[in-house]
Design a protein around this motif. Structure first.
Motif, PDB file in Angstrom:
ATOM      1  N   HIS A 130       0.848  -1.189   0.000  1.00 45.45           N
ATOM      2  CA  HIS A 130       0.000   0.000   0.000  1.00 45.45           C
ATOM      3  C   HIS A 130       0.889   1.247   0.000  1.00 45.45           C
ATOM      4  N   ALA A 131       0.302   2.410   0.151  1.00 49.88           N
ATOM      5  CA  ALA A 131       1.032   3.673   0.031  1.00 49.88           C
ATOM      6  C   ALA A 131       2.146   3.786   1.062  1.00 49.88           C
ATOM      7  N   VAL A 132       3.287   4.360   0.628  1.00 48.56           N
ATOM      8  CA  VAL A 132       4.384   4.687   1.536  1.00 48.56           C
ATOM      9  C   VAL A 132       4.018   5.969   2.272  1.00 48.56           C
ATOM     10  N   THR A 133       4.180   6.001   3.587  1.00 48.46           N
ATOM     11  CA  THR A 133       3.786   7.169   4.386  1.00 48.46           C
ATOM     12  C   THR A 133       4.974   7.919   4.972  1.00 48.46           C
ATOM     13  N   SER A 134       6.143   7.273   5.062  1.00 47.36           N
ATOM     14  CA  SER A 134       7.253   7.914   5.761  1.00 47.36           C
ATOM     15  C   SER A 134       8.576   7.373   5.237  1.00 47.36           C
ATOM     16  N   MET A 135       9.614   8.243   5.281  1.00 46.38           N
ATOM     17  CA  MET A 135      10.980   7.837   4.931  1.00 46.38           C
ATOM     18  C   MET A 135      11.940   8.485   5.914  1.00 46.38           C
ATOM     19  N   SER A 136      12.935   7.705   6.364  1.00 47.16           N
ATOM     20  CA  SER A 136      13.933   8.219   7.288  1.00 47.16           C
ATOM     21  C   SER A 136      15.287   7.605   6.932  1.00 47.16           C
ATOM     22  N   LEU A 137      16.300   8.468   6.753  1.00 47.36           N
ATOM     23  CA  LEU A 137      17.631   8.013   6.338  1.00 47.36           C
ATOM     24  C   LEU A 137      18.524   7.816   7.558  1.00 47.36           C
TER      25      LEU A 137
END
Length: 509
Positions: free
Chosen positions: A394-401
Protein backbone atom coordinates in the motif's frame (compact mmCIF):
# COMPACT_ATOMS: atom_id res chain seq x y z
CA UNK A 1 -81.89 91.28 -28.31
CA UNK A 2 -80.74 87.65 -28.10
CA UNK A 3 -82.09 84.85 -30.20
CA UNK A 4 -83.98 83.43 -27.23
CA UNK A 5 -85.75 86.69 -26.52
CA UNK A 6 -86.61 87.09 -30.19
CA UNK A 7 -88.09 83.57 -30.24
CA UNK A 8 -90.22 84.24 -27.13
CA UNK A 9 -91.45 87.49 -28.58
CA UNK A 10 -92.40 85.80 -31.85
CA UNK A 11 -94.37 83.11 -29.98
CA UNK A 12 -96.24 85.72 -27.92
CA UNK A 13 -97.08 87.71 -31.05
CA UNK A 14 -98.40 84.55 -32.75
CA UNK A 15 -100.55 83.75 -29.72
CA UNK A 16 -101.95 87.26 -29.61
CA UNK A 17 -102.74 87.13 -33.33
CA UNK A 18 -104.56 83.83 -32.95
CA UNK A 19 -106.62 85.13 -30.01
CA UNK A 20 -107.43 88.31 -31.88
CA UNK A 21 -108.47 86.33 -34.93
CA UNK A 22 -110.58 84.09 -32.76
CA UNK A 23 -112.26 87.07 -31.11
CA UNK A 24 -112.83 88.70 -34.48
CA UNK A 25 -114.32 85.52 -35.85
CA UNK A 26 -116.58 85.19 -32.81
CA UNK A 27 -117.63 88.82 -33.16
CA UNK A 28 -118.27 88.45 -36.88
CA UNK A 29 -120.32 85.33 -36.55
CA UNK A 30 -122.21 86.21 -33.42
CA UNK A 31 -124.99 88.32 -35.08
CA UNK A 32 -125.43 85.83 -37.81
CA UNK A 33 -125.52 83.05 -35.30
CA UNK A 34 -128.14 84.82 -33.20
CA UNK A 35 -130.17 85.79 -36.24
CA UNK A 36 -130.09 82.42 -37.72
CA UNK A 37 -130.45 80.46 -34.51
CA UNK A 38 -134.02 81.42 -34.16
CA UNK A 39 -135.37 80.80 -37.65
CA UNK A 40 -133.24 77.87 -38.38
CA UNK A 41 -133.26 75.86 -35.23
CA UNK A 42 -133.40 72.85 -37.34
CA UNK A 43 -129.86 73.55 -38.53
CA UNK A 44 -128.45 73.86 -34.97
CA UNK A 45 -126.89 70.46 -34.99
CA UNK A 46 -124.82 71.29 -38.06
CA UNK A 47 -123.57 74.48 -36.54
CA UNK A 48 -122.87 72.70 -33.36
CA UNK A 49 -120.68 70.27 -35.24
CA UNK A 50 -118.87 73.15 -36.90
CA UNK A 51 -118.27 74.73 -33.50
CA UNK A 52 -116.92 71.49 -32.16
CA UNK A 53 -114.67 71.15 -35.18
CA UNK A 54 -113.43 74.71 -34.74
CA UNK A 55 -112.77 74.05 -31.04
CA UNK A 56 -110.91 70.91 -31.98
CA UNK A 57 -108.82 72.87 -34.47
CA UNK A 58 -108.17 75.44 -31.77
CA UNK A 59 -107.00 72.69 -29.37
CA UNK A 60 -104.73 71.33 -32.08
CA UNK A 61 -103.37 74.81 -32.57
CA UNK A 62 -102.63 75.02 -28.83
CA UNK A 63 -100.95 71.61 -28.94
CA UNK A 64 -98.87 72.66 -31.94
CA UNK A 65 -97.97 75.83 -30.05
CA UNK A 66 -96.80 73.77 -26.99
CA UNK A 67 -94.78 71.43 -29.18
CA UNK A 68 -93.10 74.37 -30.84
CA UNK A 69 -92.38 75.85 -27.42
CA UNK A 70 -90.76 72.59 -26.22
CA UNK A 71 -88.78 72.26 -29.43
CA UNK A 72 -87.65 75.84 -29.06
CA UNK A 73 -86.50 75.18 -25.48
CA UNK A 74 -84.55 72.07 -26.60
CA UNK A 75 -82.94 73.97 -29.44
CA UNK A 76 -82.03 76.79 -27.06
CA UNK A 77 -80.39 74.27 -24.65
CA UNK A 78 -78.50 72.64 -27.52
CA UNK A 79 -77.44 76.07 -28.70
CA UNK A 80 -76.05 76.82 -25.24
CA UNK A 81 -74.17 73.46 -25.09
CA UNK A 82 -72.74 74.05 -28.57
CA UNK A 83 -71.67 77.51 -27.55
CA UNK A 84 -69.88 76.16 -24.41
CA UNK A 85 -68.20 73.40 -26.46
CA UNK A 86 -67.15 75.97 -29.01
CA UNK A 87 -65.60 78.10 -26.30
CA UNK A 88 -63.72 75.09 -24.89
CA UNK A 89 -62.43 74.15 -28.31
CA UNK A 90 -61.36 77.71 -28.95
CA UNK A 91 -59.43 77.68 -25.61
CA UNK A 92 -57.87 74.31 -26.54
CA UNK A 93 -56.89 75.66 -29.94
CA UNK A 94 -55.23 78.68 -28.31
CA UNK A 95 -53.30 76.39 -25.90
CA UNK A 96 -52.20 74.16 -28.74
CA UNK A 97 -51.09 77.18 -30.70
CA UNK A 98 -48.99 78.32 -27.74
CA UNK A 99 -47.45 74.81 -27.35
CA UNK A 100 -46.80 74.70 -31.07
CA UNK A 101 -45.00 78.02 -30.82
CA UNK A 102 -42.90 76.72 -27.90
CA UNK A 103 -42.14 73.48 -29.75
CA UNK A 104 -41.03 75.42 -32.79
CA UNK A 105 -38.74 77.52 -30.62
CA UNK A 106 -37.31 74.37 -28.92
CA UNK A 107 -36.87 72.70 -32.29
CA UNK A 108 -34.93 75.64 -33.59
CA UNK A 109 -32.77 75.62 -30.43
CA UNK A 110 -32.14 71.85 -30.77
CA UNK A 111 -31.29 72.31 -34.40
CA UNK A 112 -28.73 74.95 -33.44
CA UNK A 113 -27.29 72.61 -30.74
CA UNK A 114 -27.19 69.77 -33.25
CA UNK A 115 -25.24 71.90 -35.66
CA UNK A 116 -22.73 72.68 -32.90
CA UNK A 117 -22.46 68.99 -31.94
CA UNK A 118 -21.93 67.99 -35.55
CA UNK A 119 -19.13 70.52 -35.83
CA UNK A 120 -17.57 69.24 -32.57
CA UNK A 121 -17.91 65.62 -33.76
CA UNK A 122 -16.24 66.44 -37.04
CA UNK A 123 -13.41 68.02 -35.07
CA UNK A 124 -13.10 64.93 -32.82
CA UNK A 125 -13.12 62.60 -35.84
CA UNK A 126 -10.35 64.58 -37.45
CA UNK A 127 -8.34 64.53 -34.19
CA UNK A 128 -8.99 60.77 -33.87
CA UNK A 129 -7.61 60.21 -37.37
CA UNK A 130 -4.50 62.15 -36.46
CA UNK A 131 -4.10 60.19 -33.20
CA UNK A 132 -4.51 56.88 -35.06
CA UNK A 133 -1.85 57.89 -37.47
CA UNK A 134 0.44 58.79 -34.57
CA UNK A 135 -0.44 55.49 -32.83
CA UNK A 136 0.47 53.50 -35.91
CA UNK A 137 3.80 55.28 -36.05
CA UNK A 138 4.40 54.62 -32.34
CA UNK A 139 3.35 50.95 -32.74
CA UNK A 140 5.84 50.50 -35.56
CA UNK A 141 8.54 52.11 -33.43
CA UNK A 142 7.56 49.90 -30.44
CA UNK A 143 7.80 46.75 -32.59
CA UNK A 144 11.25 47.77 -33.72
CA UNK A 145 12.22 48.55 -30.12
CA UNK A 146 10.79 45.20 -28.93
CA UNK A 147 12.74 43.34 -31.57
CA UNK A 148 15.91 45.16 -30.55
CA UNK A 149 15.11 44.53 -26.87
CA UNK A 150 14.57 40.82 -27.52
CA UNK A 151 17.85 40.61 -29.35
CA UNK A 152 19.60 42.37 -26.46
CA UNK A 153 17.90 40.09 -23.92
CA UNK A 154 18.96 37.01 -25.89
CA UNK A 155 22.52 38.27 -25.93
CA UNK A 156 22.30 39.10 -22.22
CA UNK A 157 20.83 35.68 -21.39
CA UNK A 158 23.56 34.01 -23.38
CA UNK A 159 26.15 35.88 -21.37
CA UNK A 160 24.33 35.04 -18.13
CA UNK A 161 24.22 31.37 -19.10
CA UNK A 162 27.94 31.45 -19.71
CA UNK A 163 28.44 33.13 -16.33
CA UNK A 164 26.11 30.58 -14.70
CA UNK A 165 28.05 27.72 -16.25
CA UNK A 166 31.30 29.15 -14.94
CA UNK A 167 29.66 29.72 -11.53
CA UNK A 168 28.30 26.16 -11.51
CA UNK A 169 31.75 24.83 -12.26
CA UNK A 170 33.17 26.86 -9.39
CA UNK A 171 30.34 25.71 -7.08
CA UNK A 172 30.93 22.11 -8.06
CA UNK A 173 34.62 22.47 -7.27
CA UNK A 174 33.75 24.15 -3.98
CA UNK A 175 31.23 21.45 -3.02
CA UNK A 176 33.67 18.68 -3.91
CA UNK A 177 36.27 20.35 -1.73
CA UNK A 178 33.77 20.72 1.12
CA UNK A 179 32.71 17.06 0.76
CA UNK A 180 36.31 15.96 1.00
CA UNK A 181 36.84 18.21 4.00
CA UNK A 182 33.73 16.84 5.75
CA UNK A 183 34.81 13.28 4.96
CA UNK A 184 38.22 13.98 6.49
CA UNK A 185 36.59 15.55 9.54
CA UNK A 186 34.24 12.57 9.98
CA UNK A 187 37.20 10.18 9.78
CA UNK A 188 38.98 12.20 12.44
CA UNK A 189 35.85 12.25 14.57
CA UNK A 190 35.48 8.48 14.21
CA UNK A 191 39.03 8.01 15.45
CA UNK A 192 38.24 10.19 18.46
CA UNK A 193 35.05 8.30 19.38
CA UNK A 194 34.94 7.01 22.94
CA UNK A 195 32.02 5.05 24.46
CA UNK A 196 29.74 5.94 21.60
CA UNK A 197 30.23 9.72 22.12
CA UNK A 198 32.12 12.11 19.84
CA UNK A 199 33.19 14.87 22.17
CA UNK A 200 34.80 17.24 19.65
CA UNK A 201 32.63 20.28 18.85
CA UNK A 202 34.33 21.80 15.81
CA UNK A 203 32.22 23.58 13.21
CA UNK A 204 30.31 21.08 11.09
CA UNK A 205 30.69 18.24 13.61
CA UNK A 206 27.70 16.58 15.30
CA UNK A 207 27.29 14.90 18.65
CA UNK A 208 26.79 11.19 17.99
CA UNK A 209 25.33 9.96 21.25
CA UNK A 210 24.13 6.51 22.12
CA UNK A 211 20.34 6.36 22.01
CA UNK A 212 18.28 5.28 24.99
CA UNK A 213 15.03 3.35 24.80
CA UNK A 214 12.43 5.57 26.50
CA UNK A 215 10.43 3.93 29.20
CA UNK A 216 8.77 6.82 30.98
CA UNK A 217 6.49 9.73 30.18
CA UNK A 218 8.05 13.20 30.69
CA UNK A 219 5.88 16.05 29.31
CA UNK A 220 2.46 16.35 27.74
CA UNK A 221 2.03 19.53 25.69
CA UNK A 222 -1.20 20.75 24.10
CA UNK A 223 0.72 22.17 21.17
CA UNK A 224 -1.84 22.82 18.43
CA UNK A 225 -5.55 23.13 17.75
CA UNK A 226 -6.92 20.43 15.42
CA UNK A 227 -3.90 18.19 15.06
CA UNK A 228 -0.11 18.01 14.77
CA UNK A 229 1.21 16.28 11.65
CA UNK A 230 4.94 17.03 11.84
CA UNK A 231 7.59 17.38 14.56
CA UNK A 232 11.40 17.48 14.56
CA UNK A 233 14.31 18.35 16.86
CA UNK A 234 16.93 20.97 16.17
CA UNK A 235 20.36 19.52 15.40
CA UNK A 236 22.43 18.87 18.53
CA UNK A 237 19.65 20.38 20.65
CA UNK A 238 16.74 19.41 22.84
CA UNK A 239 14.45 22.06 21.34
CA UNK A 240 11.44 20.61 19.53
CA UNK A 241 9.72 22.19 16.51
CA UNK A 242 6.05 21.33 15.81
CA UNK A 243 3.63 22.22 13.03
CA UNK A 244 -0.13 21.75 13.09
CA UNK A 245 -3.49 22.33 11.47
CA UNK A 246 -3.79 25.73 13.18
CA UNK A 247 -1.25 27.07 10.61
CA UNK A 248 1.38 27.82 13.24
CA UNK A 249 4.86 26.46 13.91
CA UNK A 250 5.99 26.37 17.53
CA UNK A 251 9.34 25.80 19.21
CA UNK A 252 9.38 24.04 22.62
CA UNK A 253 11.92 23.44 25.36
CA UNK A 254 11.53 19.72 26.04
CA UNK A 255 13.28 19.99 29.42
CA UNK A 256 10.54 22.18 30.85
CA UNK A 257 7.75 21.73 28.30
CA UNK A 258 7.52 25.51 27.85
CA UNK A 259 7.00 27.40 24.60
CA UNK A 260 10.15 29.12 23.30
CA UNK A 261 8.77 30.78 20.18
CA UNK A 262 6.11 30.75 17.46
CA UNK A 263 6.51 31.20 13.70
CA UNK A 264 3.55 32.76 11.88
CA UNK A 265 2.80 33.33 8.21
CA UNK A 266 1.72 29.92 6.95
CA UNK A 267 -1.65 30.05 5.15
CA UNK A 268 -2.51 26.35 5.42
CA UNK A 269 -2.10 23.28 7.60
CA UNK A 270 1.52 22.24 8.15
CA UNK A 271 2.03 18.75 6.67
CA UNK A 272 5.83 18.39 6.98
CA UNK A 273 8.85 20.21 8.43
CA UNK A 274 12.59 20.27 7.94
CA UNK A 275 15.45 22.40 9.31
CA UNK A 276 18.85 23.38 7.94
CA UNK A 277 21.94 21.94 9.61
CA UNK A 278 22.91 25.30 11.07
CA UNK A 279 19.45 25.53 12.79
CA UNK A 280 18.93 28.95 11.19
CA UNK A 281 16.06 28.19 8.82
CA UNK A 282 12.85 26.15 9.18
CA UNK A 283 11.02 25.02 6.02
CA UNK A 284 7.36 23.96 6.14
CA UNK A 285 5.23 22.11 3.58
CA UNK A 286 1.67 23.42 3.58
CA UNK A 287 -1.79 22.49 2.34
CA UNK A 288 -1.95 25.98 0.76
CA UNK A 289 0.23 24.61 -2.13
CA UNK A 290 3.27 26.60 -0.94
CA UNK A 291 6.47 26.13 1.06
CA UNK A 292 7.48 28.67 3.70
CA UNK A 293 11.03 29.39 4.87
CA UNK A 294 11.50 31.14 8.24
CA UNK A 295 14.54 32.70 9.81
CA UNK A 296 14.50 31.15 13.29
CA UNK A 297 16.28 34.03 15.00
CA UNK A 298 14.01 36.80 13.70
CA UNK A 299 10.86 34.68 13.34
CA UNK A 300 10.17 36.20 9.92
CA UNK A 301 9.37 34.47 6.63
CA UNK A 302 12.40 34.64 4.33
CA UNK A 303 10.83 32.95 1.31
CA UNK A 304 7.44 31.77 0.11
CA UNK A 305 8.14 29.13 -2.51
CA UNK A 306 5.28 28.95 -5.01
CA UNK A 307 4.92 26.61 -7.96
CA UNK A 308 3.01 23.56 -6.76
CA UNK A 309 -0.67 23.39 -7.78
CA UNK A 310 -1.83 21.10 -4.96
CA UNK A 311 -1.07 20.58 -1.27
CA UNK A 312 2.63 20.07 -0.46
CA UNK A 313 2.99 16.98 1.74
CA UNK A 314 6.76 16.41 2.08
CA UNK A 315 9.93 18.50 2.28
CA UNK A 316 13.63 17.90 3.04
CA UNK A 317 16.84 19.93 2.97
CA UNK A 318 20.17 18.73 1.57
CA UNK A 319 22.56 17.06 4.03
CA UNK A 320 25.52 18.65 2.19
CA UNK A 321 24.32 22.21 1.66
CA UNK A 322 21.56 24.20 3.33
CA UNK A 323 20.96 25.84 -0.03
CA UNK A 324 18.92 23.12 -1.71
CA UNK A 325 15.44 21.93 -0.70
CA UNK A 326 13.29 19.23 -2.26
CA UNK A 327 9.49 19.04 -1.96
CA UNK A 328 6.66 16.78 -3.10
CA UNK A 329 3.01 17.66 -3.66
CA UNK A 330 -0.23 16.03 -4.73
CA UNK A 331 0.13 17.56 -8.20
CA UNK A 332 2.34 14.54 -9.08
CA UNK A 333 5.55 16.61 -9.05
CA UNK A 334 8.77 16.71 -7.06
CA UNK A 335 10.52 20.10 -7.11
CA UNK A 336 14.07 21.12 -6.24
CA UNK A 337 14.47 24.66 -4.86
CA UNK A 338 17.46 26.98 -4.50
CA UNK A 339 17.02 28.97 -1.26
CA UNK A 340 19.62 31.54 -2.27
CA UNK A 341 17.71 32.35 -5.46
CA UNK A 342 14.30 31.65 -3.96
CA UNK A 343 12.82 29.70 -6.87
CA UNK A 344 12.51 26.20 -8.37
CA UNK A 345 15.49 24.92 -10.38
CA UNK A 346 14.17 21.49 -11.37
CA UNK A 347 10.83 19.67 -11.56
CA UNK A 348 10.27 15.91 -11.69
CA UNK A 349 6.86 14.68 -12.85
CA UNK A 350 5.54 11.17 -12.21
CA UNK A 351 2.20 9.41 -12.48
CA UNK A 352 2.04 8.44 -8.79
CA UNK A 353 1.84 11.05 -6.00
CA UNK A 354 4.74 11.18 -3.57
CA UNK A 355 3.94 11.04 0.18
CA UNK A 356 7.48 11.23 1.64
CA UNK A 357 11.02 11.96 0.49
CA UNK A 358 14.55 12.67 1.68
CA UNK A 359 17.99 13.62 0.36
CA UNK A 360 20.83 11.15 0.22
CA UNK A 361 23.98 11.91 2.23
CA UNK A 362 25.87 13.18 -0.83
CA UNK A 363 23.00 15.48 -1.82
CA UNK A 364 22.91 14.12 -5.37
CA UNK A 365 20.03 11.64 -5.01
CA UNK A 366 16.41 12.01 -3.91
CA UNK A 367 14.66 9.07 -2.23
CA UNK A 368 10.88 9.18 -2.62
CA UNK A 369 8.01 7.02 -1.35
CA UNK A 370 4.81 6.98 -3.42
CA UNK A 371 1.13 6.20 -3.15
CA UNK A 372 1.62 3.12 -5.34
CA UNK A 373 3.88 1.66 -2.61
CA UNK A 374 7.17 1.99 -4.51
CA UNK A 375 10.47 3.45 -3.35
CA UNK A 376 12.24 5.45 -6.07
CA UNK A 377 15.65 7.10 -6.45
CA UNK A 378 16.11 10.23 -8.61
CA UNK A 379 19.12 12.15 -9.86
CA UNK A 380 18.81 15.71 -8.57
CA UNK A 381 20.63 17.29 -11.52
CA UNK A 382 18.92 15.54 -14.43
CA UNK A 383 15.65 14.54 -12.76
CA UNK A 384 15.98 11.03 -14.20
CA UNK A 385 14.73 7.93 -12.39
CA UNK A 386 17.76 5.91 -11.25
CA UNK A 387 16.01 2.87 -9.76
CA UNK A 388 12.84 1.77 -8.00
CA UNK A 389 11.56 -1.11 -5.88
CA UNK A 390 8.16 -2.22 -4.61
CA UNK A 391 8.56 -1.29 -0.94
CA UNK A 392 4.99 -1.81 0.32
CA UNK A 393 1.72 -3.29 -0.86
CA UNK A 394 0.00 0.00 0.00
CA UNK A 395 1.03 3.67 0.03
CA UNK A 396 4.38 4.69 1.54
CA UNK A 397 3.79 7.17 4.39
CA UNK A 398 7.25 7.91 5.76
CA UNK A 399 10.98 7.84 4.93
CA UNK A 400 13.93 8.22 7.29
CA UNK A 401 17.63 8.01 6.34
CA UNK A 402 20.25 6.52 8.62
CA UNK A 403 23.27 8.48 9.87
CA UNK A 404 25.69 6.87 7.43
CA UNK A 405 23.22 7.22 4.58
CA UNK A 406 23.34 3.54 3.62
CA UNK A 407 19.94 2.53 5.03
CA UNK A 408 16.53 4.10 4.53
CA UNK A 409 13.50 3.32 6.69
CA UNK A 410 10.12 3.25 4.94
CA UNK A 411 6.69 2.91 6.56
CA UNK A 412 3.50 2.05 4.67
CA UNK A 413 -0.26 1.74 4.97
CA UNK A 414 0.27 -2.04 5.02
CA UNK A 415 1.42 -1.47 8.68
CA UNK A 416 4.97 -2.57 7.92
CA UNK A 417 8.29 -0.78 8.45
CA UNK A 418 11.03 -1.85 6.03
CA UNK A 419 14.75 -1.14 6.05
CA UNK A 420 16.37 -0.90 2.61
CA UNK A 421 20.04 -0.83 1.65
CA UNK A 422 20.01 2.33 -0.48
CA UNK A 423 22.92 1.07 -2.62
CA UNK A 424 21.19 -2.12 -3.77
CA UNK A 425 17.55 -1.44 -2.76
CA UNK A 426 17.47 -4.81 -0.98
CA UNK A 427 15.43 -5.32 2.16
CA UNK A 428 17.70 -5.65 5.19
CA UNK A 429 14.98 -5.71 7.82
CA UNK A 430 11.21 -5.75 8.32
CA UNK A 431 9.45 -4.59 11.48
CA UNK A 432 5.81 -5.12 12.36
CA UNK A 433 3.54 -5.52 15.37
CA UNK A 434 0.05 -6.90 15.88
CA UNK A 435 -1.42 -3.71 17.35
CA UNK A 436 0.54 -1.24 15.23
CA UNK A 437 -1.68 0.39 12.56
CA UNK A 438 -0.60 3.37 10.49
CA UNK A 439 -3.03 6.29 11.09
CA UNK A 440 -2.72 8.34 7.89
CA UNK A 441 -0.96 8.73 4.54
CA UNK A 442 1.60 11.00 6.26
CA UNK A 443 2.29 9.10 9.47
CA UNK A 444 6.00 9.67 10.16
CA UNK A 445 8.19 7.05 11.83
CA UNK A 446 11.84 7.68 12.75
CA UNK A 447 15.22 6.08 13.37
CA UNK A 448 17.15 6.62 16.60
CA UNK A 449 20.33 8.74 16.32
CA UNK A 450 22.56 5.65 16.59
CA UNK A 451 20.41 3.73 14.03
CA UNK A 452 19.64 1.04 16.62
CA UNK A 453 15.90 1.58 17.09
CA UNK A 454 12.76 2.50 15.15
CA UNK A 455 9.85 4.43 16.67
CA UNK A 456 6.40 4.59 15.06
CA UNK A 457 2.98 5.78 16.17
CA UNK A 458 -0.23 3.79 15.88
CA UNK A 459 -3.92 4.51 15.34
CA UNK A 460 -4.68 3.20 18.85
CA UNK A 461 -2.63 6.03 20.43
CA UNK A 462 0.42 3.90 21.24
CA UNK A 463 4.07 4.46 20.27
CA UNK A 464 5.93 1.26 19.35
CA UNK A 465 9.73 0.97 19.55
CA UNK A 466 11.62 -1.82 17.78
CA UNK A 467 15.21 -2.94 18.14
CA UNK A 468 16.67 -3.24 14.65
CA UNK A 469 19.20 -5.87 15.65
CA UNK A 470 16.56 -8.05 17.38
CA UNK A 471 13.72 -7.16 14.94
CA UNK A 472 11.40 -7.12 17.92
CA UNK A 473 9.50 -4.63 20.06
CA UNK A 474 11.45 -3.38 23.07
CA UNK A 475 8.93 -0.80 24.37
CA UNK A 476 5.34 0.30 23.94
CA UNK A 477 4.48 3.79 25.16
CA UNK A 478 0.86 4.66 25.95
CA UNK A 479 -0.26 8.15 26.85
CA UNK A 480 -2.01 9.51 23.77
CA UNK A 481 -5.80 9.28 23.52
CA UNK A 482 -5.99 9.68 19.73
CA UNK A 483 -4.04 8.30 16.73
CA UNK A 484 -0.33 9.17 16.77
CA UNK A 485 0.74 10.86 13.52
CA UNK A 486 4.50 11.35 13.89
CA UNK A 487 7.57 10.58 15.97
CA UNK A 488 10.97 12.27 16.22
CA UNK A 489 14.13 11.34 18.14
CA UNK A 490 16.49 13.98 19.45
CA UNK A 491 20.02 13.83 18.05
CA UNK A 492 21.29 13.87 21.63
CA UNK A 493 19.90 10.36 22.15
CA UNK A 494 16.90 11.49 24.16
CA UNK A 495 14.12 12.44 24.45
CA UNK A 496 11.72 10.88 21.96
CA UNK A 497 8.73 13.02 20.95
CA UNK A 498 5.36 12.01 19.46
CA UNK A 499 2.28 13.96 18.30
CA UNK A 500 -1.34 12.99 17.69
CA UNK A 501 -4.49 14.08 15.85
CA UNK A 502 -5.65 16.18 18.80
CA UNK A 503 -2.52 18.36 18.63
CA UNK A 504 -1.03 16.83 21.80
CA UNK A 505 2.77 16.34 21.89
CA UNK A 506 4.33 13.89 24.37
CA UNK A 507 8.01 13.60 25.25
CA UNK A 508 9.50 10.33 26.53
CA UNK A 509 12.71 9.56 28.39
Amino acid sequence: MSKEELAKKAINDALKALRKRHLLEEGAHAPAFIALSKPIISQGSEWKEKVENLELELQQCYKAQSRLSEQLVVEVAESRASKASLQEKEATISDLQEKLTQSREECSQLKADLDEKIKALELVVSENKEIRAQLEEITIKAKHAEAENKMLIDRWMLEKMKDAERLNELNALYEDSMDRLRANNLEKLARLQVDGVVRQSEEGAEYFVESYVPSGFKNKIHAHEGGCASILFEYNSGRLITGGQDRSIKIWDTNTGSLSGTLYGCLGSVLDLTITHDNKSVIAASSSNNLYVWDVNSGRVRHTLTGHTDKVCAVDVSKVSSRYVVSAAYDRTIKVWDLQKGYCINTIMFHSNCNALCFSMDGQTICSGHVDGNLRLWNIQTGKLLSEVAAHSHAVTSMSLSRNGNVVLTSGRDNMHNLFDIRSLEVCGTLRATGNRIASNWSRSCLSPDDSYVAAGSADGSVYIWSISKADIVSTLKEHTSPVLCCSWSGLGKPLASADKNGVVCTWT
